[in-house]
Design a protein around this motif. Structure first.
Motif, mmCIF file in Angstrom:
data_model
loop_
_atom_site.group_PDB
_atom_site.id
_atom_site.type_symbol
_atom_site.label_atom_id
_atom_site.label_comp_id
_atom_site.label_asym_id
_atom_site.label_seq_id
_atom_site.Cartn_x
_atom_site.Cartn_y
_atom_site.Cartn_z
ATOM 1 N N PRO A 13 -10.669 34.137 20.895
ATOM 2 C CA PRO A 13 -10.527 33.050 21.874
ATOM 3 C C PRO A 13 -11.904 32.635 22.395
ATOM 4 O O PRO A 13 -12.823 33.459 22.477
ATOM 5 N N HIS A 14 -12.029 31.360 22.760
ATOM 6 C CA HIS A 14 -13.276 30.829 23.299
ATOM 7 C C HIS A 14 -12.987 30.091 24.604
ATOM 8 O O HIS A 14 -12.055 29.281 24.659
ATOM 9 N N HIS A 15 -13.789 30.394 25.606
ATOM 10 C CA HIS A 15 -13.737 29.642 26.865
ATOM 11 C C HIS A 15 -14.644 28.424 26.704
ATOM 12 O O HIS A 15 -15.847 28.552 26.489
ATOM 13 N N ILE A 16 -14.055 27.235 26.797
ATOM 14 C CA ILE A 16 -14.778 25.982 26.590
ATOM 15 C C ILE A 16 -14.829 25.221 27.910
ATOM 16 O O ILE A 16 -13.817 25.112 28.611
ATOM 17 N N VAL A 17 -16.009 24.701 28.231
ATOM 18 C CA VAL A 17 -16.196 23.868 29.418
ATOM 19 C C VAL A 17 -16.878 22.582 28.984
ATOM 20 O O VAL A 17 -17.896 22.624 28.285
ATOM 21 N N GLN A 18 -16.314 21.452 29.367
ATOM 22 C CA GLN A 18 -16.975 20.174 29.112
ATOM 23 C C GLN A 18 -16.971 19.353 30.392
ATOM 24 O O GLN A 18 -15.933 19.191 31.042
ATOM 25 N N ARG A 19 -18.154 18.847 30.743
ATOM 26 C CA ARG A 19 -18.322 18.124 32.007
ATOM 27 C C ARG A 19 -18.593 16.647 31.761
ATOM 28 O O ARG A 19 -19.127 16.267 30.717
ATOM 29 N N GLY A 20 -18.233 15.850 32.759
ATOM 30 C CA GLY A 20 -18.555 14.442 32.702
ATOM 31 C C GLY A 20 -20.054 14.219 32.764
ATOM 32 O O GLY A 20 -20.795 15.025 33.334
ATOM 33 N N LYS A 105 -19.829 23.461 26.453
ATOM 34 C CA LYS A 105 -20.268 24.849 26.525
ATOM 35 C C LYS A 105 -19.108 25.746 26.128
ATOM 36 O O LYS A 105 -17.950 25.426 26.409
ATOM 37 N N CYS A 106 -19.418 26.850 25.485
ATOM 38 C CA CYS A 106 -18.336 27.778 25.138
ATOM 39 C C CYS A 106 -18.861 29.188 25.005
ATOM 40 O O CYS A 106 -20.047 29.407 24.748
ATOM 41 N N SER A 107 -17.958 30.147 25.196
ATOM 42 C CA SER A 107 -18.288 31.553 24.970
ATOM 43 C C SER A 107 -17.098 32.242 24.317
ATOM 44 O O SER A 107 -15.963 32.099 24.787
ATOM 45 N N PRO A 108 -17.341 32.973 23.217
ATOM 46 C CA PRO A 108 -16.274 33.757 22.599
ATOM 47 C C PRO A 108 -15.935 34.966 23.471
ATOM 48 O O PRO A 108 -16.789 35.502 24.169
ATOM 49 N N ILE A 109 -14.682 35.392 23.408
ATOM 50 C CA ILE A 109 -14.195 36.512 24.222
ATOM 51 C C ILE A 109 -13.612 37.557 23.269
ATOM 52 O O ILE A 109 -12.692 37.265 22.510
ATOM 53 N N ASP A 110 -14.139 38.784 23.360
ATOM 54 C CA ASP A 110 -13.699 39.778 22.373
ATOM 55 C C ASP A 110 -12.955 40.962 22.960
ATOM 56 O O ASP A 110 -12.714 41.946 22.278
ATOM 57 N N THR A 111 -12.578 40.887 24.244
ATOM 58 C CA THR A 111 -11.767 41.965 24.811
ATOM 59 C C THR A 111 -10.588 41.369 25.575
ATOM 60 O O THR A 111 -10.704 40.296 26.181
ATOM 61 N N ASP A 112 -9.461 42.064 25.549
ATOM 62 C CA ASP A 112 -8.283 41.585 26.265
ATOM 63 C C ASP A 112 -8.524 41.537 27.764
ATOM 64 O O ASP A 112 -7.981 40.675 28.456
ATOM 65 N N ARG A 113 -9.366 42.459 28.274
ATOM 66 C CA ARG A 113 -9.635 42.462 29.714
ATOM 67 C C ARG A 113 -10.267 41.133 30.127
ATOM 68 O O ARG A 113 -9.849 40.511 31.106
ATOM 69 N N TYR A 114 -11.288 40.704 29.389
ATOM 70 C CA TYR A 114 -11.950 39.461 29.766
ATOM 71 C C TYR A 114 -11.130 38.240 29.390
ATOM 72 O O TYR A 114 -11.269 37.192 30.005
ATOM 73 N N LEU A 115 -10.267 38.367 28.395
ATOM 74 C CA LEU A 115 -9.362 37.270 28.072
ATOM 75 C C LEU A 115 -8.423 37.012 29.247
ATOM 76 O O LEU A 115 -8.226 35.863 29.657
ATOM 77 N N LEU A 116 -7.862 38.065 29.819
ATOM 78 C CA LEU A 116 -6.977 37.910 30.982
ATOM 79 C C LEU A 116 -7.759 37.376 32.190
ATOM 80 O O LEU A 116 -7.286 36.486 32.904
ATOM 81 N N THR A 117 -8.959 37.883 32.393
ATOM 82 C CA THR A 117 -9.791 37.410 33.500
ATOM 83 C C THR A 117 -10.149 35.938 33.324
ATOM 84 O O THR A 117 -10.126 35.166 34.291
ATOM 85 N N CYS A 118 -10.466 35.549 32.095
ATOM 86 C CA CYS A 118 -10.822 34.157 31.837
ATOM 87 C C CYS A 118 -9.630 33.229 32.062
ATOM 88 O O CYS A 118 -9.784 32.135 32.623
ATOM 89 N N GLY A 119 -8.446 33.649 31.641
ATOM 90 C CA GLY A 119 -7.257 32.835 31.892
ATOM 91 C C GLY A 119 -7.020 32.638 33.381
ATOM 92 O O GLY A 119 -6.702 31.538 33.837
ATOM 93 N N ARG A 120 -7.201 33.707 34.169
ATOM 94 C CA ARG A 120 -7.085 33.586 35.629
ATOM 95 C C ARG A 120 -8.170 32.685 36.187
ATOM 96 O O ARG A 120 -7.916 31.874 37.083
ATOM 97 N N TYR A 121 -9.376 32.837 35.689
ATOM 98 C CA TYR A 121 -10.493 31.986 36.136
ATOM 99 C C TYR A 121 -10.156 30.511 35.950
ATOM 100 O O TYR A 121 -10.359 29.691 36.847
ATOM 101 N N ILE A 122 -9.615 30.173 34.785
ATOM 102 C CA ILE A 122 -9.263 28.779 34.484
ATOM 103 C C ILE A 122 -8.122 28.316 35.394
ATOM 104 O O ILE A 122 -8.202 27.241 36.011
ATOM 105 N N ALA A 195 -20.473 31.224 29.505
ATOM 106 C CA ALA A 195 -20.232 29.876 29.000
ATOM 107 C C ALA A 195 -21.529 29.073 28.939
ATOM 108 O O ALA A 195 -21.797 28.363 27.956
ATOM 109 N N ASN A 196 -22.358 29.187 29.966
ATOM 110 C CA ASN A 196 -23.608 28.423 29.992
ATOM 111 C C ASN A 196 -24.575 28.864 28.900
ATOM 112 O O ASN A 196 -25.320 28.053 28.362
ATOM 113 N N ARG A 197 -24.557 30.169 28.568
ATOM 114 C CA ARG A 197 -25.505 30.702 27.577
ATOM 115 C C ARG A 197 -24.893 30.819 26.190
ATOM 116 O O ARG A 197 -25.557 31.314 25.274
ATOM 117 N N ASN A 198 -23.623 30.409 26.039
ATOM 118 C CA ASN A 198 -22.948 30.567 24.752
ATOM 119 C C ASN A 198 -22.983 32.027 24.316
ATOM 120 O O ASN A 198 -23.377 32.360 23.207
#
Length: 201
Positions: A13-20, A105-122, A195-198
């Motif tokens: 999974p990848h967390h993607i951010v795109q801004r205006g 911007k995007c960052s790959p996520i390779d652990t379930d812990r951070y996947l769950l945290t990222c979903g909550r963040y979003i 996300a900012n540093r890919n």
């Protein structure tokens, strides 16, 4: 000087951010949000992606997407989303040009812990921005579907949510309880920085 290649990894999974552009607004009405999500649903199928979470804010978007076998499909997806949305709004507003920053911007996520945290963040982004008091009050995020309060036909069940409980109702209850706990400063800094540093998280 050529731009550095963006890190994208198959079957993560990848967390993607795109801004205006210049952080200007990119969504002006409910119809804009509906159209954007319709495009996301269409290209989820066309590109064989999995979409785990999303949040449309006034001047930016967050997506949590698994490209499956071809990580290049993330760039294709974001070009299609940005291009179609820009063309639609330009036609409505009599303007021209892209609405978006040059690169998402995007960052790959390779652990379930951070996947769950990222979903909550979003899902909690509108609460942190003080647009609403509770995540279920915001129409343009995946929270309501992930918490079992409505259905979203294009949203896939991510492995970290699936691991919360065997039964869907228990899983959704667990996610609703999790969503009442704000993310820590360390978690926020990690996700924003990655996300900012890919960067892989």
């Amino acid at each position: 000087m050529p731009r550095s290649l963006r890190l994208a990894i198959a079957r993560l999974p990848h967390h993607i951010v795109q801004r205006g552009h210049s952080r200007d607004a990119v969504f002006f009405s409910d119809a804009d949000c509906v159209d954007y999500l319709g495009t996301l649903a269409e290209f989820r199928v066309a590109l064989g992606l999995r979409v785990y979470a999303y949040c449309l804010m006034t001047n930016h978007v967050h997506l949590l997407v698994d490209p499956r076998d071809d990580p290049r499909s993330l760039s294709v997806l974001m070009r299609r989303l940005a291009g179609r949305h820009s063309r639609r709004l330009n036609a409505l507003r009599g303007s021209s040009g892209s609405l978006w920053e040059g690169r998402f911007k995007c960052s790959p996520i390779d652990t379930d812990r951070y996947l769950l945290t990222c979903g909550r963040y979003i899902d909690l982004n509108p609460v942190r921005a003080r647009l609403v008091n509770t995540p279920q009050a915001y129409r343009w995020s995946s929270y309501r579907a992930r918490a079992g309060l409505c259905e979203c036909p294009f949203l896939d069940l991510d492995p970290s949510l699936e691991a919360l409980a065997t039964l869907p109702g228990d899983r959704q209850d667990a996610y609703r309880r999790l969503a009442t706990t704000p993310l820590t400063i360390a978690e926020l800094d990690l996700l924003r920085g990655a996300a900012n540093r890919n960067q892989l998280t």
